[in-house]
Design a protein around this motif. Structure first.
Motif, short mmCIF file in Angstrom:
data_model
loop_
_atom_site.label_atom_id
_atom_site.label_comp_id
_atom_site.label_asym_id
_atom_site.label_seq_id
_atom_site.Cartn_x
_atom_site.Cartn_y
_atom_site.Cartn_z
N GLN A 111 0.83 -1.19 0.00
CA GLN A 111 0.00 0.00 0.00
C GLN A 111 0.88 1.26 0.00
O GLN A 111 0.63 2.20 -0.74
CB GLN A 111 -0.93 -0.02 1.23
CG GLN A 111 -2.13 0.88 1.10
CD GLN A 111 -2.92 0.61 -0.19
OE1 GLN A 111 -3.24 -0.53 -0.52
NE2 GLN A 111 -3.19 1.68 -0.96
N ALA A 112 1.94 1.22 0.82
CA ALA A 112 2.85 2.37 0.89
C ALA A 112 3.51 2.58 -0.47
O ALA A 112 3.72 3.72 -0.90
CB ALA A 112 3.90 2.13 1.97
N PHE A 113 3.81 1.50 -1.15
CA PHE A 113 4.43 1.61 -2.47
C PHE A 113 3.42 2.20 -3.46
O PHE A 113 3.74 3.09 -4.25
CB PHE A 113 4.90 0.23 -2.93
CG PHE A 113 5.75 0.24 -4.17
CD1 PHE A 113 6.92 0.99 -4.24
CD2 PHE A 113 5.37 -0.50 -5.29
CE1 PHE A 113 7.70 0.99 -5.39
CE2 PHE A 113 6.15 -0.51 -6.44
CZ PHE A 113 7.32 0.24 -6.49
N LYS A 114 2.20 1.73 -3.37
CA LYS A 114 1.14 2.26 -4.25
C LYS A 114 0.94 3.76 -4.03
O LYS A 114 0.77 4.51 -4.98
CB LYS A 114 -0.18 1.54 -3.98
CG LYS A 114 -0.37 0.32 -4.84
CD LYS A 114 -1.82 -0.09 -4.87
CE LYS A 114 -2.03 -1.05 -6.02
NZ LYS A 114 -3.26 -1.78 -5.95
N ASN A 115 0.96 4.15 -2.74
CA ASN A 115 0.75 5.57 -2.41
C ASN A 115 1.94 6.43 -2.76
O ASN A 115 1.88 7.65 -2.67
CB ASN A 115 0.48 5.74 -0.92
CG ASN A 115 -0.76 5.00 -0.48
OD1 ASN A 115 -1.59 4.62 -1.31
ND2 ASN A 115 -0.89 4.77 0.82
N GLY A 116 3.05 5.80 -3.07
CA GLY A 116 4.24 6.58 -3.39
C GLY A 116 5.10 6.88 -2.17
O GLY A 116 6.09 7.60 -2.27
N ASP A 117 4.74 6.34 -1.01
CA ASP A 117 5.55 6.60 0.19
C ASP A 117 6.83 5.79 0.19
O ASP A 117 7.81 6.17 0.82
CB ASP A 117 4.75 6.26 1.45
CG ASP A 117 3.48 7.10 1.54
OD1 ASP A 117 3.48 8.21 0.95
OD2 ASP A 117 2.51 6.66 2.17
N VAL A 118 6.81 4.66 -0.48
CA VAL A 118 8.02 3.86 -0.64
C VAL A 118 8.50 4.03 -2.07
O VAL A 118 7.72 3.93 -3.01
CB VAL A 118 7.71 2.37 -0.35
CG1 VAL A 118 8.82 1.47 -0.89
CG2 VAL A 118 7.55 2.15 1.15
N ALA A 119 9.79 4.36 -2.21
CA ALA A 119 10.31 4.65 -3.55
C ALA A 119 10.82 3.40 -4.24
O ALA A 119 10.61 3.20 -5.43
CB ALA A 119 11.42 5.70 -3.46
N VAL A 120 11.53 2.58 -3.46
CA VAL A 120 12.12 1.37 -4.04
C VAL A 120 11.55 0.16 -3.31
O VAL A 120 11.57 0.11 -2.08
CB VAL A 120 13.66 1.37 -3.87
CG1 VAL A 120 14.25 0.10 -4.49
CG2 VAL A 120 14.26 2.62 -4.50
N LEU A 121 11.03 -0.77 -4.07
CA LEU A 121 10.48 -1.97 -3.46
C LEU A 121 11.37 -3.16 -3.80
O LEU A 121 11.50 -3.55 -4.95
CB LEU A 121 9.06 -2.23 -3.98
CG LEU A 121 8.33 -3.39 -3.31
CD1 LEU A 121 8.06 -3.08 -1.84
CD2 LEU A 121 7.01 -3.70 -4.03
N VAL A 122 12.00 -3.70 -2.75
CA VAL A 122 12.79 -4.91 -2.94
C VAL A 122 11.82 -6.08 -2.80
O VAL A 122 11.05 -6.14 -1.85
CB VAL A 122 13.91 -5.03 -1.89
CG1 VAL A 122 14.66 -6.34 -2.04
CG2 VAL A 122 14.86 -3.84 -2.02
N ALA A 123 11.86 -6.99 -3.76
CA ALA A 123 10.86 -8.06 -3.74
C ALA A 123 11.44 -9.35 -4.25
O ALA A 123 12.39 -9.36 -5.03
CB ALA A 123 9.66 -7.67 -4.60
#
Ligand code: ADP
Ligand code: MG
Length: 698
Positions: free
Chosen positions: A542-554
């Motif tokens: 959700q944070a990634f979707k909202n733009g609060d997280v810039a880089v998502l390691v997955a």
């Protein structure tokens, strides 16, 4: 053909294996594990490959990577424990060459049988060691000089623990003695065989089991020998007939007629921020036409990643609901199912429709609650394979939607269908797959389904710029990430492993996460993997979707379904280890918005020729169908279709990629046989499927 004669021959082949010499209950049980119960099962237990023991290769002429038979005299023996127990035998011959035989498992007695001067004949793969050619664990026998060579190629059969090659060869030899004449054995009408230029079955079987001296070795090795092609044709024919029969059995049930007004569909379409592409509209119409019938729909929707399959599925679900029936959507991973739930909630809740949820991790009260909802008629449910488990009962299930078909097997689809509940009605089935499959292949692999294609992407997508970068330039890649994110872009960093163990993958991702956090102190770096609690994962997504997280390691959990249009950069680690289909799926996560996107394939040199070719394909094209064609060439159809996971039928001789040219005739003939000679068709299936009745309960 004389019918009485034909059925007599069948009895001949149908006799149990215990009618063969030396087969008692114990051996019969072992054979049973290989699916061999009757004499004819042995006829169709076909060699995997051949070994050429018709000649001896001088040791000097051994070539690394090629199997060979050598004969020579033991020159020296050494056994010891350097790092691990090892027995080394130096074997020399008249060509003045020496080959080193290495054994890591051996018994003392074995050493005593190999004193210097012993003459050995060995067969094995050759590799180059530090001192010259080597064979690891070759098969060997002590021989006298001048012992005759094999007259024919030696077939190697699929074997199992308690059953060696020698035993199998003897048994198959016995079974072949009982092979009846062609006129009796043949199930494909003579005229058709002549049209297609197919030889006789008897001849073909004898040739593949006992290739005569002088047989075309290279053709046999790659499966293009006419005898193999004859068998491949029949095997493909059988598979086609089997799937068509399965389809017919499913279609013999009744399904609810879902002929709705379209009121709910219209409401959703009005609310969508986009209009459907022509392809989406066409496929939607095809589905609608199926749903209006009183026979279960069996439809596969193919569409490249990002082509918009979900909304098409949602429209189908709304049709079911308008008619008072339930719809269920099932996805292969929890993450993907969560994405669907989020999408469907956003679309359906404003229309007053609740979306129920059931996954493996839903336990206790929540689970009880969900089960109650389903049995009380919740209109829409989304979940994982938990939906198929015992104890899950629907009230009036009218439509089953399955995403990413290649991960589920035919059996699983049937299981969910059986949850249909409502009296004598079975639900309609809609299968979505992002694995674009070449047309001939699709017609064969999915002969039980009708196939629709969403062959158009929504407008405004820009192709993803793809580059391959060596791991030695990792620092530059991280810097590039920093710059991109400083401009408001978002990025995925995907960690991959060869053996996809959840735990190891999670660890690898944690390490990279820490590395990137340290290297990018000004950016928010998030982490998702399959071992996290779904609530935590959800929060990060959700944070990634909202733009609060810039880089998502997955980890590759994001392979399917994740949809964050603002993410426009992707780094894939160890890209050289992944197959094309998986790379394409992963890359499909970017290029969803209107910013130009890019993908960095990070690899560790040296690259194998295959890996180089794959990365090259990824750089050149974003077209899922072209990538699939290439994938098919490089890896073979088993991998492309994901048979490994699904347990779809494995072929004995046929190879869908190699034998694709046979498919049109196979399909024509299969349909003709089913129409005009169903008994004959059934016998073909019986013959090839072996004793286990495959989809017997369809
Ligand atoms: P996939 O076929 O890979 O499952 P999705 O259904 O996830 O694709 O759709 C990808 C994205 O495209 C989603 O954000 C979806 O809302 C959007 N989308 C679907 N159809 C259209 C369309 N006709 N025009 C624009 N965007 C669309
Ligand atoms: Mg999807």
């Amino acid at each position: 053909m004389n019918r009485t004669e034909a059925s007599a021959s069948d009895d001949n082949g149908r006799a149990p294996v215990t009618t063969l010499k030396g087969v008692g209950p114990a051996l019969a049980a072992t054979l049973g594990k290989l699916g061999i119960a009757r004499v004819q099962d042995l006829w169709f237990h076909l060699p995997l490959r051949y070994e050429d023991r018709t000649c001896i290769t001088p040791i000097r002429e051994l070539v690394a990577g090629q199997p060979a038979q050598v004969e020579g005299v033991v020159e020296a023996v050494e056994s010891g424990f350097r790092f691990r127990a090892q027995l080394k035998v130096a074997l020399g011959d008249a060509s003045a060459g020496t080959v080193l035989l290495r054994f890591f498992h051996f018994r003392r007695a074995q050493i005593e049988q190999l004193p210097p001067g012993t003459r050995l004949r060995c067969y094995g793969d050759v590799r180059m060691g530090a001192q010259g050619p080597e064979m690891i664990h070759p098969q060997y026998q002590r021989v006298r000089e001048g012992t005759p060579l094999e007259a024919r190629l030696t077939p190697v059969y699929p074997a199992s623990g308690g059953l060696g090659q020698k035993r199998l060869r003897t048994l198959i030899g016995q079974a072949l003695e009982r092979l009846p004449d062609d006129c009796v054995l043949e199930l494909i009408p003579e005229a058709l065989r002549q049209d297609l230029g197919l030889g006789s079955l008897r001849e073909a079987l004898l040739t593949v089991h006992r290739p005569p001296p002088g047989a075309d070795l290279s053709a046999l090795a790659c499966g293009t020998h006419t005898a193999q092609q004859r068998l491949a044709f029949e095997e493909l024919l059988t598979q086609h007939i089997g799937l068509r029969q399965l389809r017919a059995r499913v279609r013999s049930h009744r399904a609810p007629v879902l002929g709705a007004t379209g009121a709910l569909r219209e409401k959703l379409l009005e609310r969508l921020p986009f209009t459907l592409t022509d392809a989406q509209q066409r496929v939607s119409r095809e589905i609608l036409a199926d749903l209006g019938q009183d026979r279960p729909m069996l439809r596969l929707v193919q569409g490249d990643v990002g082509s918009g399959k979900t909304v098409v599925a949602a429209l189908a679900a709304l049709t079911a609901m308008e008619c008072g029936w339930q719809a269920a959507m099932m996805a292969p991973t929890e993450l993907l199912a969560e994405q669907h739930r989020a999408n469907l909630r956003a679309w359906l809740e404003p229309l007053g429709i609740e979306v129920a949820w059931l996954a493996g991790k839903v336990q206790g009260r929540a689970r009880k609650h969900a089960l109650q909802a389903l049995s009380h008629g919740a209109q829409m449910v989304v979940g994982t394979h938990a939906l198929m488990q015992q104890g899950v009962v629907f009230d009036r299930l009218g439509l089953v939607i399955i995403d990413e078909q290649h991960r589920f097997g035919v059996h699983q689809r049937l299981a969910l269908r059986d949850k249909g509940g409502a009296q004598d009605r079975v639900p309609h089935q809609l299968v979505l797959t992002a694995t674009p499959i070449p047309r001939t292949l699709a017609m064969s692999a999915y002969a039980d389904l009708d196939v629709s294609a969403i062959d158009e992407l929504p407008p405004g997508r820009t192709p993803v710029q793809t580059v391959a970068v060596s791991g030695s330039r990792r620092g530059e890649v991280i810097e590039r990430l920093r710059v991109a994110c400083a401009q408001g872009r978002q990025a995925y960093w995907v960690c991959t492993l060869i053996e996809e163990s959840d735990q190891l993958a999670a660890q690898a991702a944690e390490v990279v996460h820490a590395e990137l956090q340290a290297a990018l102190p000004d950016l928010q770096v998030g982490l998702v993997h399959g071992r996290m609690k779904s609530r935590d994962r959800h929060a990060v997504m959700q944070a990634f979707k909202n733009g609060d997280v810039a880089v998502l390691v997955a980890t590759t959990v994001i392979e399917v379904g994740v949809d964050v249009p603002n993410a426009s950069l992707m780094v894939i680690e160890n890209a050289e280890r992944l197959g094309l289909a998986q790379l394409h799926q992963l890359r499909g996560r970017v290029g969803r918005g209107n910013v130009a996107s890019s993908c960095v394939l990070l690899y560790h040199p040296p690259l194998s020729a295959l890996a180089r070719e794959r990365l090259g394909v990824m750089r050149q094209t974003c077209d899922g169908f072209r990538i699939a064609e290439k994938d098919l060439q490089l890896r073979g159809p088993g991998e492309v279709l994901g048979t490994r996971q699904t347990g779809r039928m494995e072929f004995r001789v046929a190879d869908l990629a190699r034998d694709a040219h046979l498919l049109p005739a196979v399909q024509r003939l299969g349909d003709a046989l089913l129409r005009d000679a169903p008994g004959q068709a059934e016998r073909l299936v019986q013959r090839w499927v072996g004793s286990s009745a495959r989809y017997a309960d369809a």
